[in-house]
Design an enzyme around this catalytic site. Structure first.
Site, short mmCIF file in Angstrom:
data_model
loop_
_atom_site.label_atom_id
_atom_site.label_comp_id
_atom_site.label_asym_id
_atom_site.label_seq_id
_atom_site.Cartn_x
_atom_site.Cartn_y
_atom_site.Cartn_z
N SER A 291 48.96 19.77 80.67
CA SER A 291 49.48 18.52 80.11
C SER A 291 50.19 17.75 81.22
CB SER A 291 50.45 18.81 78.97
OG SER A 291 51.65 19.30 79.52
N LYS A 292 50.64 16.56 80.84
CA LYS A 292 51.29 15.66 81.81
C LYS A 292 52.43 16.34 82.56
CE LYS A 292 50.58 11.26 79.60
NZ LYS A 292 51.13 10.59 78.45
N ARG A 293 53.11 17.26 81.85
CA ARG A 293 54.29 17.82 82.52
C ARG A 293 53.89 18.70 83.71
NH1 ARG A 293 55.15 23.01 80.75
NH2 ARG A 293 53.56 23.31 79.16
#
Ligand code: GLU
Length: 479
Positions: free
Chosen positions: A251-253
């Site tokens: 994911s983006k993180r």
């Protein structure tokens, strides 16, 4: 059998690497089997889908080098290729299902359905539809419609097991009682994904449905619809998901995960393509650097692994650096120029040297946007010089060295490599300066920093007048 595969994104933003990898596998499967690669826009989520995002999808795919054979912008015999243009088609099949008694109208309100779901949760049973509207008579339905209630359409599910024969996962069995009678068309007449996808895949004659394994649990519902409409069931291949370096879902993180961000940083599409090809697929000989044509000649779904792939950002950087170093001088210049912030004056003066300047820093960068910082050795002389550099300026030999170098350069319009070597040699023998006291001092004197491309490149690519100006500025800092 003629091979027809599709990539079916929803236009809700930039393409995520997970979807891009799905597109790549479909593309390779089509190309490796003389098949057709279709793009279909799944825009039935009217709130989230936008024409702007659709445009973005085309741009992202084109940037990545994924050419589709049929679909929007290309056309084809099985269109339209945008779901919102196919509502009449879905309607026809809905009528057929209703007529055959394989689907029914459901008038339950959202509140009713929510309450029933909550009760099931409290009772610890599977929250499936209770079948309340299954047996409504025609007059009951008329009454409800007259009250202005618009029904959804539910598929009538028989209690049984559905086996998904998956090329990658093997046979996976799903009992239908975990989902029950499911909605296929919403009250506003918009078909849900599981329904529209079947009609589209069947009518577009898709032979293989290759997609992320987050869709595996949707497949039994889709198979029921294929059967109810008398369509041939395609082959399914569900690709394992992509994990971040910590083994949780990517994911983006974890960092950049959508194509535009890689593009903005200056990843080369061919490097990203190569990297994503290896997410859960490997070449029979485990080769890592593969051109598209090489992959086409090697690609098969048998070599897709059952286990999730880990997105290794460091490996992607390495691979990108590898591709950068393999570019010719002109190719590199063309790719890097859009990332450089250079003044018009510099461009005018150095126009025919910029490509060489860029080439001189190619070993320093792993993605193209890093070039701008390195390129500063050519475009600017810093206000302040860090301590590490000042140490070389303060050496007792430096002042003399700079003055001598300036005197050699003064009569020259340009400094060729041979002449540069000669000057260095003469300074070494006349002054006895060598090593860092010579090379690092000159480097800092000219660029204001201890890092950068080879000194001979800097000295021969910059014009002598600019070198002299910079050395004079450095001399001021010494005194
Ligand atoms: N629109 C769906 C998605 O983007 C397509 C899934 C499929 O390939 O069936 O996830």
């Amino acid at each position: 059998m003629s091979i027809r595969v599709r990539f079916a994104p929803s236009p809700t933003g930039h393409i995520h690497v997970g979807n891009a990898r799905t597109a790549i596998f479909n593309y390779f499967f089509a190309r490796a089997n003389n098949g057709v690669f279709i793009l279909r826009i799944e825009d039935t989520d009217l709130e989230r889908s936008t024409l702007e995002s659709e445009q973005i999808i085309y741009e992202d795919l084109q940037w990545l080098g994924l050419d589709w054979d049929e679909g929007p912008l290309k056309g084809g015999s099985y269109g339209p290729y945008r779901q919102t243009e196919r509502f009449d088609i879905y309607n026809r099949y809905t009528m057929e299902l209703l007529k055959k008694g394989l689907a029914y109208e459901c008038f339950c309100s959202k509140e009713e359905l929510d309450a029933s779901r909550e009760k099931s949760m409290r009772d610890g049973v599977q929250p499936i539809y209770n079948g309340k509207c299954r047996g409504l008579s025609n007059s009951e339905k008329e009454d409800l419609k007259n009250k202005g209630i618009r029904p959804s359409i539910r598929f009538k599910t028989v209690d049984r097991d559905v086996v998904v024969h998956d090329i990658i996962k093997g046979d996976v069995t799903f009992p239908t009682n975990v989902f029950g009678d499911f909605v296929i068309v919403r009250p506003d007449g918009v078909p849900v994904y599981n329904y529209a996808v079947v009609i589209d895949d069947a009518l577009m004659k898709i032979s293989h449905v290759i997609r992320g394994d987050d869709h595996l649990s949707n497949t039994p519902k889709q198979i029921l619809i294929y059967e109810a409409l008398g369509f041939d069931i395609p082959h399914f291949a569900h690709i394992p998901m992509i994990l971040g370096p910590d083994h949780s879902k990517l994911s983006k993180r974890h960092g950049d995960t959508s194509l535009n961000l890689f593009k903005e940083k200056g990843y080369l599409p061919e490097a990203l393509f190569n990297f994503m090809t290896l997410l859960s697929w490997s070449a029979p000989d485990d080769r890592e650097i593969l051109t598209k044509d090489e992959t086409i000649s090697l690609f098969s779904l048998d070599k897709v692994s059952k286990s999730p792939a880990v997105f290794d950002f460091a490996k992607l950087k390495w691979m990108n650096g590898h591709y950068i170093r393999n570019l010719s001088k002109d190719q590199l210049a063309e790719r890097v120029k859009p990332f450089l912030h250079i003044s018009d004056d510099f461009k005018t003066k150095y126009n025919d040297r910029i490509a060489d300047m860029i080439f001189s820093i190619k070993d320093k960068i792993e993605f193209l946007s890093e070039a701008d910082d390195w390129f500063k050795v050519y475009t600017s002389y810093p206000e302040a010089i860090e301590d590490e550099g000042m140490e070389f300026l303060k050496l007792p030999t430096t002042k003399d060295l700079f003055e001598l170098f300036i005197s050699y350069l003064k009569p020259l319009k340009t400094l060729e490599l041979e002449k540069y070597k000669e000057i260095i040699h003469e300074i070494q023998s006349s002054k006895g300066v060598k090593g860092k006291a010579l090379f690092m001092a000159l480097r800092v004197g000219i660029t204001g920093t201890t890092k950068g491309p080879d000194l001979d490149k800097i000295c021969t690519l910059l014009y002598p007048d600019d070198i002299i100006t910079r050395l004079k500025k450095s001399l001021e800092k010494i005194c």
